[in-house]
Design an enzyme around this catalytic site. Structure first.
Site, PDB file in Angstrom:
ATOM      1  N   ASP A 199      31.999  -8.033   6.621  1.00 19.87           N
ATOM      2  CA  ASP A 199      30.918  -9.206   6.517  1.00 19.87           C
ATOM      3  C   ASP A 199      30.281  -9.884   7.447  1.00 19.87           C
ATOM      4  O   ASP A 199      29.260 -10.359   7.224  1.00 19.87           O
ATOM      5  CB  ASP A 199      31.954 -10.437   6.391  1.00 19.87           C
ATOM      6  CG  ASP A 199      33.057 -10.240   5.187  1.00 19.87           C
ATOM      7  OD1 ASP A 199      32.657  -9.745   4.090  1.00 19.87           O
ATOM      8  OD2 ASP A 199      34.167 -10.670   5.343  1.00 19.87           O
TER       9      ASP A 199
ATOM     10  N   ASP B   4      33.380 -14.632   0.968  1.00 17.69           N
ATOM     11  CA  ASP B   4      34.097 -13.147   0.828  1.00 17.69           C
ATOM     12  C   ASP B   4      35.376 -13.446   0.297  1.00 17.69           C
ATOM     13  O   ASP B   4      36.052 -14.590   0.457  1.00 17.69           O
ATOM     14  CB  ASP B   4      34.064 -12.818   2.165  1.00 17.69           C
ATOM     15  CG  ASP B   4      34.856 -11.414   2.168  1.00 17.69           C
ATOM     16  OD1 ASP B   4      35.038 -10.403   1.591  1.00 17.69           O
ATOM     17  OD2 ASP B   4      35.942 -11.640   2.972  1.00 17.69           O
TER      18      ASP B   4
ATOM     19  N   ASP C 105      35.265 -12.736   6.814  1.00 20.30           N
ATOM     20  CA  ASP C 105      36.380 -12.517   7.762  1.00 20.30           C
ATOM     21  C   ASP C 105      36.341 -11.165   8.509  1.00 20.30           C
ATOM     22  O   ASP C 105      36.913 -10.733   9.553  1.00 20.30           O
ATOM     23  CB  ASP C 105      37.776 -12.909   7.326  1.00 20.30           C
ATOM     24  CG  ASP C 105      38.240 -11.641   6.264  1.00 20.30           C
ATOM     25  OD1 ASP C 105      37.340 -11.267   5.439  1.00 20.30           O
ATOM     26  OD2 ASP C 105      39.294 -10.976   6.283  1.00 20.30           O
TER      27      ASP C 105
END
Ligand code: ADP
Ligand code: MG
Length: 658
Positions: free
Chosen positions: A535, A336, A531
């Protein structure tokens, strides 16, 4: 000799954290005295029986010595073998016992005693190695001080940490580890909390602020009222996670156990065949004795235990052996962007109002809307607004749309804050209006009702460790992808900086899932590193989900691995540890099979005496166990060294620089 793999690793019920660290003892202190004495006694009996035998003394004398030696020496072997029989398990104890008894029955006293001594010695070595493997946890605990300075009225007493109860007040000097979760009641300091919260920058704390066990007090002396102690504390929970992980066996362990049992069967069948063909009892005994399986049965859990401990030491919490194993086999790492590859501590560059709005109004609307936001962009806006002296109040209602932005009720108006999908009224980036600082800044748009109010430009920098992490992962043969909900332009900018070749931008959480599914569908084994709340589904879906320590609770909950210090270097390190553990286990598998097969053939044709066979068995097994033991991390280095530059503890609380 086959240790109960994994099962015993956790030591049963949750032990208190204040349990005395055995890690500081030298290894020879940790050998069970009874076991050592027993082994020496059996060895002495073997020598005595050999001497009396050779010197032509009465048969009865050496027989007597042997019987005493065997009764003493074999007792633990008999106990274990009996348990295995009752549990219908095929074990090494059983086959070795058969060999020992067979040797004794044909009058080979010395042989029988020597084999028994070898078995006992191997057992000691195995216990020691497993102990050291488990110590990785105890060593983590060694970070916390054994004794603390308890404030008792006007006096300060040194007391064991184990005696501290919630509500008591402790003094913590600069450079010391904070021993409990608590609240600062006096003084102020900068505290390195990276082990607990993943926040890499030291945090300034003052009266009323929370501090966490396991963080390091850097500059000032503080007093802390204990709130949670021992296993309840944040650091205690990290240790519990490692403990639980070490107790959960990796799938490869089941394979190892089956293989080990199978080795015993093969040895017994091989012995039967040897006897039928050669009618030679000594060769038959050698065949049984030579085949060892501890390199597999004990070497495998030891490698897993040690690897999890080693990873924890370097800053990665692996939640179970399964994930360690999967991690060793991944070929694709998907990151990410925001908060993972970038700091997630972005800074507002400027606010660009639309006609009819002024910058402060845009900022204050956005900050109020983001009041409850956990998203790094939202936090940046709130922090910036406060920093420039704007009043930030809570909105009437708050609705977070992952991957888009937020919608909040402010003074009766629906205010939308987010990307171009969420605020389609915003002018396109190609239009003359908005500039996104050459792709370096993320544009967060604000609309009040249906009216576009302005754009806030926010720049987020890549983590220092990000570029080298990507380079290292590439070097390790892994593919690296980046997923983000951010705009294509910003995504390309960061990806270019870091050397990431594949980028998917402007994704909703469900799109992130789809990318992972697509990768897995074509046969890739995928790590997802993230994080955020957005996600979490992808973390759960990937073969291994890895959360940043600084991430949201839900990401940390969902993930299989947590990078406690949010340091991406720990990611590469952890992948390497996982691969190394796998290699070690595989070498042990192959080595054991080769030694056993070759040994059985040599024994069967009469080349190996039973004593030589026992030597090979124990020697090879020890080699494989020590091979696994190489993964056991070295002694914990006390982090206090890192802040050695800090002033010596000042006597007066609160004198530390702020
Ligand atoms: P990433 O996938 O890079 O972690 P997110 O999926 O969290 O990013 O967010 C994607 C985009 O959605 C952001 O770049 C931003 O434009 C917008 N966004 C998400 N949450 C917020 C928020 N709280 N405030 C403003 N914009 C947001
Ligand atoms: Mg993110």
């Amino acid at each position: 000799m086959t240790g109960a793999p994994g099962a015993s690793a956790a030591g049963g019920a949750t032990p208190a954290l204040d349990e005395n660290s055995v890690a500081s003892e030298p290894w020879w202190r940790r050998v069970d005295r009874m076991d050592a004495a027993r082994t020496v006694f059996v060895a002495v009996c073997a020598a005595a029986a050999g001497i009396t035998d050779a010197s032509g003394a009465a048969w009865l004398v050496s027989a007597g010595i042997a019987v005493v030696g065997l009764l003493v020496g074999c007792w633990p072997i008999v106990v274990e073998a009996w348990q295995d029989v009752r549990g219908r398990r095929m074990s090494m104890e059983l086959s070795m016992l058969i060999a020992i008894v067979a040797a004794a029955v044909i009058g080979q006293w010395v042989t029988s005693l020597v084999i028994a001594a070898f078995v006992l010695a191997a057992e000691i070595l195995e216990d020691l190695s497993m102990d050291r493997g488990r110590d990785a946890v105890t060593d983590l605990m060694a970070l916390l001080p054994r004794t603390v300075q308890l404030r008792d009225g006007d006096r300060v007493r040194t007391v064991p940490l184990a005696d501290i109860r919630p509500g008591q007040i402790l003094q913590v000097s600069p450079g010391g580890a904070i021993p409990v979760d608590g609240t600062v009641t006096a003084g102020g300091s900068a505290v390195d909390q990276s082990r607990i919260t993943g926040e890499s920058m030291p945090v300034d704390v003052t009266v009323g602020d929370s501090v966490y066990a396991g963080s390091i007090n850097q500059t000032g002396a503080i007093e802390v009222r204990a709130v949670r102690v021992g296993a309840e504390s944040s650091y205690g929970q990290i240790i519990e996670t490692v403990r639980a992980a070490q107790a959960s066996p990796a799938p490869v362990q089941r394979l190892a156990d089956r293989l080990a049992a199978w080795v015993v069967y093969v040895a017994l069948v091989g012995a039967a065949v040897t006897y039928l063909v050669t009618r030679n009892v000594t060769s038959t005994i050698s065949v049984v004795v030579v085949a060892g399986a501890c390199g597999i049965a004990a070497g495998t859990p030891l490698a897993v235990l040690a690897a999890i401990g080693r990873a924890a030491r370097t800053g990665a919490l692996i939640k179970g052996g399964t994930y360690l194993e999967r991690l060793s086999a991944v070929d694709t790492v998907i990151f990410d962007k925001t908060g993972t590859l970038t700091h997630g501590a972005p800074q507002v560059v400027r606010a660009r109002p639309a006609a009819g709005f002024d910058p402060d109004r845009v900022l204050s609307l956005a900050a109020t809307g983001e009041y409850y936001s956990e998203h790094p962009l939202g936090k940046a806006i709130v922090a910036h607004a406060r920093a420039v002296g704007l009043d930030v109040a809570a909105p009437g209602s708050f609705d977070y749309r992952p991957g888009l932005g937020v919608t909040a009720d402010i003074g009766g108006a629906a205010v939308r804050i987010g990307n171009a999908r969420h605020v389609p009224e915003a002018p396109s980036p190609d239009a003359p209006g908005p500039d996104t600082a050459g792709g370096a800044a993320t544009a967060v748009h604000v609309a009040v009702g249906e009216t576009y109010a302005g754009t806030i430009l926010i720049a987020d920098t890549a983590r220092e460790s990000a570029k080298s992490c990507v380079t290292d992962l590439h070097a390790a043969g892994l593919r690296v992808l980046m997923l983000t909900g951010d705009s294509e332009q910003v995504a390309r900018h960061i990806a270019g900086q870091l050397g990431i070749d594949q980028v998917h931008a402007e994704l909703l959480p469900s799109d992130k899932l789809a990318v992972i599914d697509a990768q897995r569908a074509v046969g890739h084994s995928v790590v997802m590193v993230g994080d955020g709340i957005n996600d979490a589904p992808a973390l759960a879906r990937a073969d291994v989900g890895i959360a940043m320590g600084s991430g949201t609770d839900i990401a940390r909950e969902t993930a299989d691995v947590i990078l406690i210090g949010s340091d991406l270097a720990d990611l590469t390190r952890t992948v390497r540890i996982a691969r190394r553990a796998r290699r070690i286990v595989m070498v042990n598998f192959a080595g054991t099979l080769i030694v056993d097969v070759a040994g059985m053939i040599l024994a069967g044709v009469g080349i190996l005496t039973p004593v030589a066979a026992a030597l090979i068995h124990v020697g090879s097994e020890s080699a494989f166990i020590l091979n696994s033991a190489r993964l056991i991390p070295g002694r914990a280095h006390r982090p206090a060294k890192r802040v050695a530059a800090a002033q010596p503890s000042p006597a007066v609380i609160g004198s530390g620089p702020r």
